[in-house]
Enzyme design. Structure first.
Site, PDB file in Angstrom:
ATOM      1  N   ASP A 168       0.828  -1.208   0.000  1.00  0.00           N
ATOM      2  CA  ASP A 168       0.000   0.000   0.000  1.00  0.00           C
ATOM      3  C   ASP A 168       0.861   1.258   0.000  1.00  0.00           C
ATOM      4  O   ASP A 168       0.625   2.201  -0.765  1.00  0.00           O
ATOM      5  CB  ASP A 168      -0.889   0.023   1.244  1.00  0.00           C
ATOM      6  N   LEU A 169       1.835   1.282   0.898  1.00  0.00           N
ATOM      7  CA  LEU A 169       2.658   2.486   1.036  1.00  0.00           C
ATOM      8  C   LEU A 169       3.465   2.762  -0.229  1.00  0.00           C
ATOM      9  O   LEU A 169       3.573   3.914  -0.673  1.00  0.00           O
ATOM     10  CB  LEU A 169       3.585   2.343   2.243  1.00  0.00           C
TER      11      LEU A 169
END
Length: 412
Positions: free
Chosen positions: A174-175
Protein backbone atom coordinates in the site's frame (compact mmCIF):
# COMPACT_ATOMS: atom_id res chain seq x y z
CA UNK A 1 7.30 28.05 3.85
CA UNK A 2 4.05 26.48 2.65
CA UNK A 3 5.68 23.89 0.40
CA UNK A 4 6.46 23.51 -3.31
CA UNK A 5 2.88 22.42 -4.13
CA UNK A 6 1.29 25.50 -2.59
CA UNK A 7 -1.66 26.49 -4.81
CA UNK A 8 -2.28 22.93 -6.05
CA UNK A 9 -5.76 21.54 -5.33
CA UNK A 10 -6.10 17.78 -4.80
CA UNK A 11 -9.46 16.02 -4.56
CA UNK A 12 -8.92 12.75 -2.70
CA UNK A 13 -11.61 10.10 -3.21
CA UNK A 14 -9.43 7.31 -1.83
CA UNK A 15 -9.81 5.27 1.31
CA UNK A 16 -7.77 2.76 3.33
CA UNK A 17 -4.03 3.32 2.85
CA UNK A 18 -2.45 3.45 -0.64
CA UNK A 19 -4.42 6.42 -1.97
CA UNK A 20 -4.60 8.32 1.33
CA UNK A 21 -0.82 7.95 1.68
CA UNK A 22 -0.36 9.52 -1.76
CA UNK A 23 -2.70 12.33 -0.75
CA UNK A 24 -0.83 12.92 2.49
CA UNK A 25 2.47 13.09 0.62
CA UNK A 26 1.04 15.80 -1.65
CA UNK A 27 -0.41 17.62 1.38
CA UNK A 28 2.95 17.46 3.14
CA UNK A 29 4.38 19.25 0.10
CA UNK A 30 1.88 22.09 0.49
CA UNK A 31 -1.04 21.04 -1.71
CA UNK A 32 -4.57 21.69 -0.52
CA UNK A 33 -6.05 18.21 -0.17
CA UNK A 34 -9.83 17.83 0.14
CA UNK A 35 -10.70 14.34 1.30
CA UNK A 36 -14.13 13.12 0.16
CA UNK A 37 -15.64 10.54 2.53
CA UNK A 38 -18.82 8.51 2.79
CA UNK A 39 -21.46 10.10 5.04
CA UNK A 40 -21.78 8.38 8.40
CA UNK A 41 -18.81 6.03 8.32
CA UNK A 42 -16.09 7.89 6.42
CA UNK A 43 -12.82 6.29 5.39
CA UNK A 44 -12.63 2.58 6.30
CA UNK A 45 -9.58 3.22 8.47
CA UNK A 46 -11.61 5.35 10.89
CA UNK A 47 -12.84 1.99 12.18
CA UNK A 48 -9.56 0.08 12.05
CA UNK A 49 -8.20 -0.72 15.48
CA UNK A 50 -7.27 -1.08 18.22
CA UNK A 51 -5.49 1.03 19.06
CA UNK A 52 -8.11 3.75 19.34
CA UNK A 53 -7.88 6.95 21.36
CA UNK A 54 -10.95 8.20 23.21
CA UNK A 55 -11.24 12.01 23.24
CA UNK A 56 -12.33 13.74 26.48
CA UNK A 57 -15.61 14.83 24.88
CA UNK A 58 -16.53 11.32 23.75
CA UNK A 59 -16.19 9.51 20.47
CA UNK A 60 -13.25 7.49 19.24
CA UNK A 61 -10.29 8.18 16.96
CA UNK A 62 -8.33 5.49 15.12
CA UNK A 63 -4.55 5.83 15.22
CA UNK A 64 -4.51 4.03 11.85
CA UNK A 65 -6.50 6.89 10.27
CA UNK A 66 -4.28 9.45 11.98
CA UNK A 67 -1.20 7.87 10.38
CA UNK A 68 -2.09 8.76 6.80
CA UNK A 69 -4.41 11.76 6.71
CA UNK A 70 -2.66 14.83 8.09
CA UNK A 71 -2.75 18.08 6.09
CA UNK A 72 -6.20 17.34 4.65
CA UNK A 73 -9.73 18.70 4.85
CA UNK A 74 -12.79 16.43 5.04
CA UNK A 75 -16.15 16.68 3.30
CA UNK A 76 -18.79 13.94 3.19
CA UNK A 77 -20.50 13.21 -0.15
CA UNK A 78 -22.83 10.43 -1.24
CA UNK A 79 -21.78 9.84 -4.82
CA UNK A 80 -25.15 8.28 -5.63
CA UNK A 81 -26.93 11.50 -4.60
CA UNK A 82 -27.38 14.05 -7.39
CA UNK A 83 -26.75 17.11 -5.21
CA UNK A 84 -23.57 15.60 -3.78
CA UNK A 85 -22.44 14.55 -7.26
CA UNK A 86 -22.92 18.17 -8.33
CA UNK A 87 -20.69 19.27 -5.44
CA UNK A 88 -18.00 16.80 -6.52
CA UNK A 89 -18.34 18.06 -10.09
CA UNK A 90 -17.61 21.60 -8.95
CA UNK A 91 -14.61 20.43 -6.96
CA UNK A 92 -13.26 18.60 -10.01
CA UNK A 93 -13.69 21.67 -12.21
CA UNK A 94 -11.28 23.48 -9.91
CA UNK A 95 -8.92 20.62 -9.10
CA UNK A 96 -5.41 20.02 -10.34
CA UNK A 97 -5.33 16.41 -9.16
CA UNK A 98 -7.90 13.68 -8.52
CA UNK A 99 -6.96 10.60 -6.49
CA UNK A 100 -9.07 7.43 -6.65
CA UNK A 101 -8.62 3.80 -5.69
CA UNK A 102 -11.98 2.30 -6.57
CA UNK A 103 -12.06 -1.04 -8.33
CA UNK A 104 -11.45 -0.47 -12.06
CA UNK A 105 -14.60 0.82 -13.73
CA UNK A 106 -16.35 2.01 -10.56
CA UNK A 107 -15.70 5.72 -11.09
CA UNK A 108 -17.10 5.52 -14.62
CA UNK A 109 -20.25 3.81 -13.32
CA UNK A 110 -20.65 6.70 -10.88
CA UNK A 111 -20.64 9.09 -13.83
CA UNK A 112 -17.03 10.27 -13.67
CA UNK A 113 -15.24 8.26 -16.34
CA UNK A 114 -12.08 9.59 -17.94
CA UNK A 115 -14.04 11.05 -20.85
CA UNK A 116 -16.30 13.00 -18.48
CA UNK A 117 -13.36 14.20 -16.40
CA UNK A 118 -11.47 15.35 -19.51
CA UNK A 119 -14.50 17.38 -20.58
CA UNK A 120 -15.00 18.86 -17.12
CA UNK A 121 -11.36 19.79 -16.67
CA UNK A 122 -8.84 19.02 -19.43
CA UNK A 123 -5.95 20.01 -17.13
CA UNK A 124 -6.89 17.45 -14.47
CA UNK A 125 -4.28 14.86 -13.49
CA UNK A 126 -5.93 11.68 -12.21
CA UNK A 127 -4.15 9.06 -10.13
CA UNK A 128 -5.87 5.66 -10.16
CA UNK A 129 -4.52 2.99 -7.81
CA UNK A 130 -5.75 -0.60 -8.09
CA UNK A 131 -4.80 -3.92 -6.60
CA UNK A 132 -3.43 -5.72 -9.65
CA UNK A 133 -3.75 -3.21 -12.51
CA UNK A 134 -6.75 -1.78 -14.33
CA UNK A 135 -6.54 -4.28 -17.19
CA UNK A 136 -5.11 -7.72 -17.92
CA UNK A 137 -6.63 -11.11 -17.03
CA UNK A 138 -6.87 -10.29 -13.31
CA UNK A 139 -7.34 -6.53 -13.52
CA UNK A 140 -10.60 -6.52 -11.56
CA UNK A 141 -9.25 -8.21 -8.43
CA UNK A 142 -9.65 -6.43 -5.13
CA UNK A 143 -6.33 -5.32 -3.68
CA UNK A 144 -5.27 -5.91 -0.09
CA UNK A 145 -1.72 -5.39 1.04
CA UNK A 146 -0.83 -8.79 2.46
CA UNK A 147 -2.35 -10.58 -0.53
CA UNK A 148 -0.31 -8.35 -2.85
CA UNK A 149 2.87 -8.94 -0.82
CA UNK A 150 2.38 -12.66 -1.38
CA UNK A 151 1.32 -12.49 -5.03
CA UNK A 152 4.14 -10.10 -5.96
CA UNK A 153 6.85 -12.30 -4.47
CA UNK A 154 7.86 -10.18 -1.48
CA UNK A 155 6.80 -12.67 1.18
CA UNK A 156 8.90 -15.39 -0.46
CA UNK A 157 11.93 -13.18 0.15
CA UNK A 158 11.03 -12.25 3.74
CA UNK A 159 11.30 -14.52 6.77
CA UNK A 160 13.75 -16.76 8.56
CA UNK A 161 14.01 -19.20 5.65
CA UNK A 162 12.33 -20.55 2.50
CA UNK A 163 9.65 -22.36 4.53
CA UNK A 164 8.80 -19.31 6.66
CA UNK A 165 7.28 -16.63 4.38
CA UNK A 166 6.52 -13.45 6.32
CA UNK A 167 4.75 -10.19 5.60
CA UNK A 168 6.69 -6.96 6.07
CA UNK A 169 5.78 -5.34 9.40
CA UNK A 170 3.96 -2.42 7.74
CA UNK A 171 1.58 -2.53 4.72
CA UNK A 172 4.48 -1.94 2.37
CA UNK A 173 2.56 -2.68 -0.84
CA UNK A 174 0.00 0.00 0.00
CA UNK A 175 2.66 2.49 1.04
CA UNK A 176 4.78 1.90 -2.06
CA UNK A 177 1.75 2.24 -4.34
CA UNK A 178 1.00 5.58 -2.68
CA UNK A 179 4.61 6.71 -3.10
CA UNK A 180 4.81 5.65 -6.74
CA UNK A 181 1.44 7.29 -7.29
CA UNK A 182 2.54 10.63 -5.83
CA UNK A 183 5.72 10.45 -7.91
CA UNK A 184 3.62 9.85 -11.05
CA UNK A 185 1.33 12.77 -10.20
CA UNK A 186 4.29 15.13 -9.92
CA UNK A 187 5.62 13.96 -13.30
CA UNK A 188 2.19 14.49 -14.90
CA UNK A 189 1.92 17.98 -13.39
CA UNK A 190 5.33 18.83 -14.81
CA UNK A 191 4.35 17.56 -18.24
CA UNK A 192 1.13 19.60 -18.03
CA UNK A 193 3.30 22.71 -17.93
CA UNK A 194 4.44 21.83 -21.47
CA UNK A 195 1.23 20.43 -22.96
CA UNK A 196 -1.58 22.20 -21.11
CA UNK A 197 -3.28 18.84 -20.67
CA UNK A 198 -3.70 16.50 -17.74
CA UNK A 199 -3.64 12.72 -17.99
CA UNK A 200 -4.38 9.55 -16.05
CA UNK A 201 -1.57 7.99 -13.99
CA UNK A 202 -2.14 4.35 -13.04
CA UNK A 203 -0.30 2.12 -10.61
CA UNK A 204 -1.16 -0.88 -8.46
CA UNK A 205 -0.06 -2.74 -5.38
CA UNK A 206 1.29 -5.45 -7.68
CA UNK A 207 3.32 -3.00 -9.76
CA UNK A 208 4.63 -1.16 -6.69
CA UNK A 209 5.97 -4.31 -5.04
CA UNK A 210 7.49 -5.64 -8.27
CA UNK A 211 9.00 -2.17 -8.72
CA UNK A 212 11.18 -2.71 -5.64
CA UNK A 213 12.39 -6.22 -6.38
CA UNK A 214 15.76 -4.59 -7.16
CA UNK A 215 18.61 -7.14 -7.29
CA UNK A 216 16.21 -9.99 -6.51
CA UNK A 217 14.40 -9.23 -9.77
CA UNK A 218 17.47 -9.21 -11.97
CA UNK A 219 18.87 -12.28 -10.19
CA UNK A 220 15.99 -14.10 -11.89
CA UNK A 221 15.51 -12.17 -15.14
CA UNK A 222 19.21 -12.11 -16.02
CA UNK A 223 20.84 -14.94 -14.09
CA UNK A 224 17.93 -17.36 -13.70
CA UNK A 225 18.33 -17.51 -9.92
CA UNK A 226 15.22 -17.52 -7.71
CA UNK A 227 15.78 -15.73 -4.42
CA UNK A 228 14.38 -17.07 -1.16
CA UNK A 229 13.99 -15.80 2.37
CA UNK A 230 17.12 -16.30 4.46
CA UNK A 231 16.56 -14.29 7.60
CA UNK A 232 18.63 -11.31 8.63
CA UNK A 233 21.61 -11.80 6.33
CA UNK A 234 22.13 -10.40 2.84
CA UNK A 235 22.05 -12.84 -0.09
CA UNK A 236 24.88 -11.12 -2.00
CA UNK A 237 27.12 -9.48 0.63
CA UNK A 238 28.89 -11.06 3.62
CA UNK A 239 29.13 -10.17 6.38
CA UNK A 240 25.99 -8.03 6.22
CA UNK A 241 23.29 -8.65 8.79
CA UNK A 242 22.36 -9.12 12.43
CA UNK A 243 24.72 -10.64 14.99
CA UNK A 244 24.16 -11.57 18.62
CA UNK A 245 26.37 -10.49 21.50
CA UNK A 246 26.96 -11.01 25.24
CA UNK A 247 23.98 -9.37 26.95
CA UNK A 248 21.31 -10.92 24.75
CA UNK A 249 21.39 -7.86 22.54
CA UNK A 250 22.09 -7.69 18.85
CA UNK A 251 24.06 -5.50 16.48
CA UNK A 252 23.80 -5.10 12.74
CA UNK A 253 26.87 -4.51 10.61
CA UNK A 254 27.72 -4.17 6.96
CA UNK A 255 30.94 -4.96 5.16
CA UNK A 256 30.09 -3.75 1.68
CA UNK A 257 33.72 -3.68 0.54
CA UNK A 258 36.91 -5.67 1.05
CA UNK A 259 38.50 -2.79 2.95
CA UNK A 260 35.67 -2.89 5.50
CA UNK A 261 36.12 -6.64 5.90
CA UNK A 262 39.81 -6.14 6.62
CA UNK A 263 39.06 -3.39 9.18
CA UNK A 264 36.60 -5.70 10.92
CA UNK A 265 39.10 -8.55 11.03
CA UNK A 266 41.89 -6.31 12.31
CA UNK A 267 39.71 -5.00 15.15
CA UNK A 268 38.74 -8.48 16.34
CA UNK A 269 41.92 -10.40 15.60
CA UNK A 270 40.58 -12.43 12.68
CA UNK A 271 42.41 -13.54 9.54
CA UNK A 272 40.93 -11.57 6.61
CA UNK A 273 42.76 -13.79 4.11
CA UNK A 274 41.70 -17.12 5.59
CA UNK A 275 40.90 -19.83 3.09
CA UNK A 276 37.36 -19.34 1.79
CA UNK A 277 36.96 -15.87 3.34
CA UNK A 278 39.28 -13.62 1.35
CA UNK A 279 36.68 -12.27 -1.11
CA UNK A 280 33.04 -11.32 -0.85
CA UNK A 281 32.05 -14.09 -3.26
CA UNK A 282 33.82 -16.68 -1.09
CA UNK A 283 32.24 -15.33 2.07
CA UNK A 284 28.75 -15.41 0.53
CA UNK A 285 29.39 -19.06 -0.38
CA UNK A 286 30.50 -19.72 3.21
CA UNK A 287 27.97 -17.44 4.88
CA UNK A 288 27.20 -19.71 7.83
CA UNK A 289 30.90 -20.06 8.60
CA UNK A 290 31.27 -16.25 8.56
CA UNK A 291 28.28 -15.85 10.89
CA UNK A 292 29.63 -18.41 13.34
CA UNK A 293 33.09 -16.83 13.24
CA UNK A 294 31.79 -13.36 14.06
CA UNK A 295 29.28 -14.46 16.69
CA UNK A 296 32.13 -16.29 18.39
CA UNK A 297 34.20 -13.09 18.34
CA UNK A 298 31.28 -11.02 19.68
CA UNK A 299 30.09 -13.52 22.32
CA UNK A 300 31.87 -11.83 25.23
CA UNK A 301 31.07 -8.23 24.26
CA UNK A 302 27.93 -6.33 25.24
CA UNK A 303 26.00 -4.53 22.51
CA UNK A 304 26.93 -0.93 23.36
CA UNK A 305 30.62 -1.80 23.72
CA UNK A 306 30.51 -3.71 20.44
CA UNK A 307 28.91 -0.76 18.63
CA UNK A 308 31.63 1.52 20.01
CA UNK A 309 34.40 -0.77 18.75
CA UNK A 310 32.81 -1.12 15.32
CA UNK A 311 32.45 2.66 15.07
CA UNK A 312 36.07 3.21 16.08
CA UNK A 313 37.15 0.69 13.44
CA UNK A 314 35.09 2.49 10.78
CA UNK A 315 32.75 -0.46 10.18
CA UNK A 316 29.12 0.61 9.54
CA UNK A 317 26.91 -0.75 12.31
CA UNK A 318 23.75 -0.02 14.23
CA UNK A 319 21.25 -1.26 16.78
CA UNK A 320 17.72 -2.57 16.27
CA UNK A 321 15.47 0.08 17.79
CA UNK A 322 11.91 -0.32 18.91
CA UNK A 323 9.36 2.18 17.57
CA UNK A 324 9.31 4.16 20.83
CA UNK A 325 13.09 4.40 20.75
CA UNK A 326 13.01 5.79 17.21
CA UNK A 327 10.65 8.63 18.19
CA UNK A 328 12.83 9.46 21.18
CA UNK A 329 16.11 9.42 19.21
CA UNK A 330 17.69 12.84 18.83
CA UNK A 331 18.82 12.08 15.28
CA UNK A 332 15.27 11.25 14.15
CA UNK A 333 13.97 14.38 15.87
CA UNK A 334 16.64 16.53 14.20
CA UNK A 335 15.28 15.43 10.81
CA UNK A 336 11.74 16.67 11.48
CA UNK A 337 10.36 13.13 11.76
CA UNK A 338 7.98 14.05 14.57
CA UNK A 339 5.55 16.96 14.23
CA UNK A 340 3.13 18.64 16.65
CA UNK A 341 -0.47 19.21 15.53
CA UNK A 342 -3.71 20.29 17.19
CA UNK A 343 -6.50 17.76 16.64
CA UNK A 344 -10.14 18.83 16.83
CA UNK A 345 -11.10 16.22 19.43
CA UNK A 346 -7.79 14.92 20.80
CA UNK A 347 -6.08 18.27 21.33
CA UNK A 348 -2.30 18.43 21.03
CA UNK A 349 -0.85 15.25 19.49
CA UNK A 350 2.38 14.26 17.78
CA UNK A 351 2.49 12.53 14.40
CA UNK A 352 5.25 11.06 12.24
CA UNK A 353 6.71 13.87 10.14
CA UNK A 354 7.28 14.04 6.37
CA UNK A 355 10.49 12.43 5.06
CA UNK A 356 11.50 15.29 2.73
CA UNK A 357 13.27 18.55 3.58
CA UNK A 358 13.85 21.52 1.25
CA UNK A 359 16.65 24.09 1.19
CA UNK A 360 17.20 27.26 -0.82
CA UNK A 361 20.83 27.99 -1.72
CA UNK A 362 22.12 31.44 -0.92
CA UNK A 363 25.39 33.33 -0.74
CA UNK A 364 25.56 32.49 2.96
CA UNK A 365 24.94 28.78 2.39
CA UNK A 366 21.47 27.27 2.64
CA UNK A 367 18.16 28.36 4.10
CA UNK A 368 15.69 25.63 4.95
CA UNK A 369 12.30 26.15 3.34
CA UNK A 370 10.64 22.95 4.59
CA UNK A 371 7.00 23.29 5.57
CA UNK A 372 6.85 23.53 9.37
CA UNK A 373 3.16 24.01 10.15
CA UNK A 374 0.99 20.94 9.71
CA UNK A 375 -2.69 20.27 10.30
CA UNK A 376 -4.08 17.25 12.10
CA UNK A 377 -6.13 14.62 10.27
CA UNK A 378 -9.70 15.95 10.12
CA UNK A 379 -12.69 14.55 11.95
CA UNK A 380 -15.35 13.28 9.58
CA UNK A 381 -16.93 16.08 7.54
CA UNK A 382 -15.19 18.79 9.54
CA UNK A 383 -14.71 21.10 6.56
CA UNK A 384 -17.86 20.40 4.57
CA UNK A 385 -19.60 23.72 5.26
CA UNK A 386 -16.45 25.75 4.54
CA UNK A 387 -15.78 23.87 1.30
CA UNK A 388 -19.34 24.33 0.08
CA UNK A 389 -19.20 28.04 0.92
CA UNK A 390 -15.93 28.35 -1.00
CA UNK A 391 -17.45 26.61 -4.02
CA UNK A 392 -20.44 28.93 -3.93
CA UNK A 393 -18.27 32.03 -3.82
CA UNK A 394 -15.58 31.04 -6.34
CA UNK A 395 -15.50 30.45 -10.06
CA UNK A 396 -14.02 27.26 -11.44
CA UNK A 397 -11.34 29.09 -13.41
CA UNK A 398 -10.43 26.03 -15.47
CA UNK A 399 -7.87 26.96 -18.08
CA UNK A 400 -8.51 25.59 -21.57
CA UNK A 401 -5.62 24.82 -23.93
CA UNK A 402 -5.08 27.44 -26.60
CA UNK A 403 -6.71 26.59 -29.92
CA UNK A 404 -3.49 26.57 -31.87
CA UNK A 405 -2.03 24.09 -29.34
CA UNK A 406 -4.64 21.44 -30.12
CA UNK A 407 -4.39 18.96 -32.96
CA UNK A 408 -6.86 16.11 -33.43
CA UNK A 409 -8.24 16.72 -29.95
CA UNK A 410 -4.92 16.45 -28.16
CA UNK A 411 -2.53 19.10 -26.92
CA UNK A 412 0.66 19.17 -28.94
Amino acid sequence: MTGPLDGTLVVDLTRALAGPHAGMMLGDLGARVIKVENPGSGDDTRGWGPPFVDPPEGGRESTYFLSTNKNKESITLDLKDEADKATLTELLRRADVLLENFRPGTLARLGFGTDVLAELNPRLVTLAISGFGHDGPEGGRAGYDQIAQGEAGLMSLTGSGPDDPQRVGVPIGDLLAGMYGAYGVLAALLERERTGRGQVVRTSLLAAVVGVHAFQGTAWTVAGKVGHAQGNHHPSIAPYGLFHCADGGSVQLSCGSESLWRRLCTEFGLDAEADGLATNGERVGNRQRVIELLEGAFAGIEAEALLARLSAAGVPAGKVRTIDEVYGWDQALSQGLLVDVEHQTLGAVQLPGPPLRFFAPSAEGETETTRREHTAPPVLGADGDAIRAWLASSSAGVAQPAEDDVEDGHAT
